[in-house]
Write a protein that holds these residues in place. Structure first.
Motif, PDB file in Angstrom:
ATOM      1  N   LEU A  71       1.324  13.005 -10.754  1.00  0.00           N
ATOM      2  CA  LEU A  71       1.449  14.435 -11.032  1.00  0.00           C
ATOM      3  C   LEU A  71       1.679  14.657 -12.522  1.00  0.00           C
ATOM      4  CD1 LEU A  71       3.677  15.630  -8.040  1.00  0.00           C
ATOM      5  CD2 LEU A  71       1.267  16.177  -8.437  1.00  0.00           C
ATOM      6  N   HIS A  72       0.905  15.567 -13.095  1.00  0.00           N
ATOM      7  CA  HIS A  72       1.018  15.855 -14.522  1.00  0.00           C
ATOM      8  C   HIS A  72       1.650  17.230 -14.726  1.00  0.00           C
ATOM      9  CE1 HIS A  72      -1.172  12.322 -15.772  1.00  0.00           C
ATOM     10  NE2 HIS A  72      -2.171  12.633 -14.969  1.00  0.00           N
TER      11      HIS A  72
ATOM     12  N   TYR B  66      10.048  14.141  -4.640  1.00  0.00           N
ATOM     13  CA  TYR B  66       9.898  12.718  -4.931  1.00  0.00           C
ATOM     14  C   TYR B  66       9.456  12.463  -6.369  1.00  0.00           C
ATOM     15  CZ  TYR B  66       9.215  12.974   0.184  1.00  0.00           C
ATOM     16  OH  TYR B  66       9.324  13.258   1.522  1.00  0.00           O
ATOM     17  N   ASP B  67       8.949  13.498  -7.042  1.00  0.00           N
ATOM     18  CA  ASP B  67       8.388  13.319  -8.383  1.00  0.00           C
ATOM     19  C   ASP B  67       9.489  13.321  -9.440  1.00  0.00           C
ATOM     20  OD1 ASP B  67       8.806  16.115  -9.524  1.00  0.00           O
ATOM     21  OD2 ASP B  67       7.672  16.598  -7.721  1.00  0.00           O
ATOM     22  N   CYS B  68       9.076  13.013 -10.684  1.00  0.00           N
ATOM     23  CA  CYS B  68      10.014  12.937 -11.809  1.00  0.00           C
ATOM     24  C   CYS B  68       9.687  13.992 -12.867  1.00  0.00           C
ATOM     25  CB  CYS B  68       9.976  11.545 -12.432  1.00  0.00           C
ATOM     26  SG  CYS B  68      10.569  10.236 -11.341  1.00  0.00           S
TER      27      CYS B  68
ATOM     28  N   LYS C  77       9.397   6.140  -7.523  1.00  0.00           N
ATOM     29  CA  LYS C  77       9.520   4.861  -8.210  1.00  0.00           C
ATOM     30  C   LYS C  77      10.249   3.819  -7.366  1.00  0.00           C
ATOM     31  CE  LYS C  77       9.284   6.816 -12.863  1.00  0.00           C
ATOM     32  NZ  LYS C  77       9.975   6.982 -14.159  1.00  0.00           N
ATOM     33  N   ASP C  78      11.056   4.265  -6.412  1.00  0.00           N
ATOM     34  CA  ASP C  78      11.710   3.382  -5.446  1.00  0.00           C
ATOM     35  C   ASP C  78      11.215   3.796  -4.062  1.00  0.00           C
ATOM     36  OD1 ASP C  78      13.317   1.884  -3.785  1.00  0.00           O
ATOM     37  OD2 ASP C  78      15.184   2.902  -4.307  1.00  0.00           O
TER      38      ASP C  78
ATOM     39  N   GLU D  97       0.807  -1.221   0.000  1.00  0.00           N
ATOM     40  CA  GLU D  97       0.000   0.000   0.000  1.00  0.00           C
ATOM     41  C   GLU D  97       0.843   1.275   0.000  1.00  0.00           C
ATOM     42  OE1 GLU D  97      -3.058   0.578  -0.574  1.00  0.00           O
ATOM     43  OE2 GLU D  97      -3.626  -1.532  -0.679  1.00  0.00           O
ATOM     44  N   TYR D  98       2.004   1.248   0.630  1.00  0.00           N
ATOM     45  CA  TYR D  98       2.848   2.441   0.669  1.00  0.00           C
ATOM     46  C   TYR D  98       3.323   2.803  -0.741  1.00  0.00           C
ATOM     47  CZ  TYR D  98       6.692   5.559   2.107  1.00  0.00           C
ATOM     48  OH  TYR D  98       7.540   6.627   2.271  1.00  0.00           O
ATOM     49  N   ALA D  99       3.838   1.807  -1.454  1.00  0.00           N
ATOM     50  CA  ALA D  99       4.285   2.038  -2.827  1.00  0.00           C
ATOM     51  C   ALA D  99       3.114   2.426  -3.724  1.00  0.00           C
ATOM     52  CB  ALA D  99       4.984   0.794  -3.379  1.00  0.00           C
ATOM     53  N   ARG D 100       1.948   1.799  -3.503  1.00  0.00           N
ATOM     54  CA  ARG D 100       0.761   2.116  -4.312  1.00  0.00           C
ATOM     55  C   ARG D 100       0.311   3.558  -4.075  1.00  0.00           C
ATOM     56  NH1 ARG D 100      -3.733  -0.588  -6.588  1.00  0.00           N
ATOM     57  NH2 ARG D 100      -5.028   1.038  -7.532  1.00  0.00           N
ATOM     58  N   TRP D 101       0.360   3.994  -2.814  1.00  0.00           N
ATOM     59  CA  TRP D 101      -0.028   5.371  -2.488  1.00  0.00           C
ATOM     60  C   TRP D 101       0.915   6.371  -3.160  1.00  0.00           C
ATOM     61  CZ3 TRP D 101       2.888   8.335   1.371  1.00  0.00           C
ATOM     62  CH2 TRP D 101       2.388   9.638   1.558  1.00  0.00           C
ATOM     63  N   LEU D 102       2.220   6.128  -3.108  1.00  0.00           N
ATOM     64  CA  LEU D 102       3.175   7.028  -3.765  1.00  0.00           C
ATOM     65  C   LEU D 102       2.928   7.076  -5.269  1.00  0.00           C
ATOM     66  CD1 LEU D 102       6.476   6.117  -1.872  1.00  0.00           C
ATOM     67  CD2 LEU D 102       5.197   8.267  -1.699  1.00  0.00           C
ATOM     68  N   SER D 103       2.640   5.926  -5.867  1.00  0.00           N
ATOM     69  CA  SER D 103       2.361   5.873  -7.299  1.00  0.00           C
ATOM     70  C   SER D 103       1.094   6.636  -7.653  1.00  0.00           C
ATOM     71  CB  SER D 103       2.232   4.413  -7.749  1.00  0.00           C
ATOM     72  OG  SER D 103       1.871   4.330  -9.110  1.00  0.00           O
TER      73      SER D 103
END
Length: 370
Positions: free
Chosen positions: A107-108, A130-132, A170-171, A95-101
């Motif tokens: 974010l657009h 944290y975004d790309c 992503k990580d 869930e932690y990774a899913r929430w970050l994703s």
């Protein structure tokens, strides 16, 4: 008023390649038209809601208490709220990774200009975000503090990228969010060595940090620098809006050697200010500036990426725009065979564009070429 001496020093540090940009949440907020998920508080509020949706048997009033901590604005309260959110979500497998994703990863990019203006300076970029979004604009790869080998190459100038000081969504294990994750990065010897190397060898230019550089990782870095470089004559810089600098909004200890530079009266003036800091060089605009097979840099393998279309300036040999153009992001220690180049041009976003006879466009970061 703005000190012309300090501003000229900033310009010289960028011109000479000594600067590194340290990018904060303000840039992501501007690039997403103020999407609250680009801010730490907004992200934590969404995390609180996600816990309420997926974590069974939360304590009574848990969500209310966490939201109060987020709303207080106090750093200790924010870290406490972040720790609660990350701990609860981590106990739910995946869930932690899913929430970050679902949040940071969703974010657009709405306005690429602030990031494009940063990239146009042609200096390395590190970020606490944290975004790309920076990678989306520049095409550069992500590097996190959990990749010390790649990070070392980045700091030495042997590899281009965006260095994520606090991790990348992503990580999920790299993301520095709550108290324990800050403790992890503070006790991670390679991560701290990389931070110290940046502070020692580069002029730090902070952009998009609002009212404070007070998170534990930066606080530890500043404390270390005060002790290690007491009496240093080198300046570091922080770009800020007049709306943030007024009425004592931003203050730094004299020993930190961080000078606040105003970029204008509102946040919309950041990009034009940055464009005004761009290095002034004479750039080649025709094929005759490239001679024979002389490599632009040292040879390694070039990896191609297919893009559907590319806006291109005038050139001596036209590309065939009716089919996909192969775009190659050329890194340091790579070369081009100049005999196949139709024309080259300077792109204001900080790249040299080399157009080949076989329908390829090579993008070369200027700080890797000149």
């Amino acid at each position: 008023g703005q000190s012309s001496l300090v501003l000229e020093d900033l310009r010289n540090q960028i011109q000479n390649g000594h600067a590194v940009l340290v990018v904060g949440a303000g840039v992501s907020l501007a690039s997403t038209k103020m999407n609250e998920l680009a801010s730490w508080k907004g992200l934590l509020r969404s995390g609180c809601q996600r816990c309420e949706e997926v974590v069974a048997e939360l304590p009574p009033r848990w969500g209310q208490r966490v939201r109060e901590e987020i709303g207080s604005g106090d750093l200790d309260d924010l870290l406490s709220a972040a720790e609660k959110v990350s701990t609860k979500l981590t106990t739910q497998t995946g869930e932690y990774a899913r929430w970050l994703s679902d949040t940071v990863g969703s974010l657009h990019l709405q306005d690429p200009e602030p990031i494009a203006a940063l990239a146009s300076l042609g200096v390395p970029i590190v970020t606490t975000n944290y975004d790309c979004l920076i990678e989306e604009v520049t095409g550069l790869p992500s590097i996190t503090w959990r990749e010390p080998v790649e990070a070392e190459k980045f700091i030495r100038g042997d590899e281009s990228g965006v260095f994520h000081l606090h991790g990348c969504w992503k990580d999920s294990q790299s993301v520095i969010l709550g108290i324990r994750s800050y403790e992890n990065v503070l006790s991670n010897a390679p991560a701290q060595a990389l931070l110290h190397a940046l502070r020692t060898t580069k002029t730090l230019v902070f952009v998009g940090f609002g009212a404070g550089l007070s998170d534990p990782n930066f606080s530890a870095l500043l404390n270390w620098a005060r002790a290690a470089f007491s009496g240093s004559t080198y300046r570091h810089f922080r770009l800020a809006c007049e709306c943030d600098t007024g009425s004592g909004g931003i203050r730094h200890a004299a020993a930190d050697r961080i000078f606040v530079v105003s970029y204008g009266r509102d946040h919309g003036q950041l990009a034009p200010f940055l464009r005004g800091l761009r290095p002034t060089r004479d750039f080649p605009t025709h094929r005759q500036h490239i001679h024979g097979n002389t490599p632009l840099t040292d040879p390694v393998k070039v990896n191609d990426t297919q893009l559907p279309h590319v806006a291109a300036p005038e050139r001596n040999q036209p590309l065939d725009l009716s089919r996909p153009i192969t775009v190659t992001q050329v890194r340091k220690q790579e070369k081009l065979d100049a005999t196949v180049i139709a024309n080259v041009a300077f792109h204001p976003d900080g790249h040299l564009m080399a157009f080949s006879l076989d329908n390829r466009l090579f993008l070369l970061p200027l700080h890797d070429v000149f």
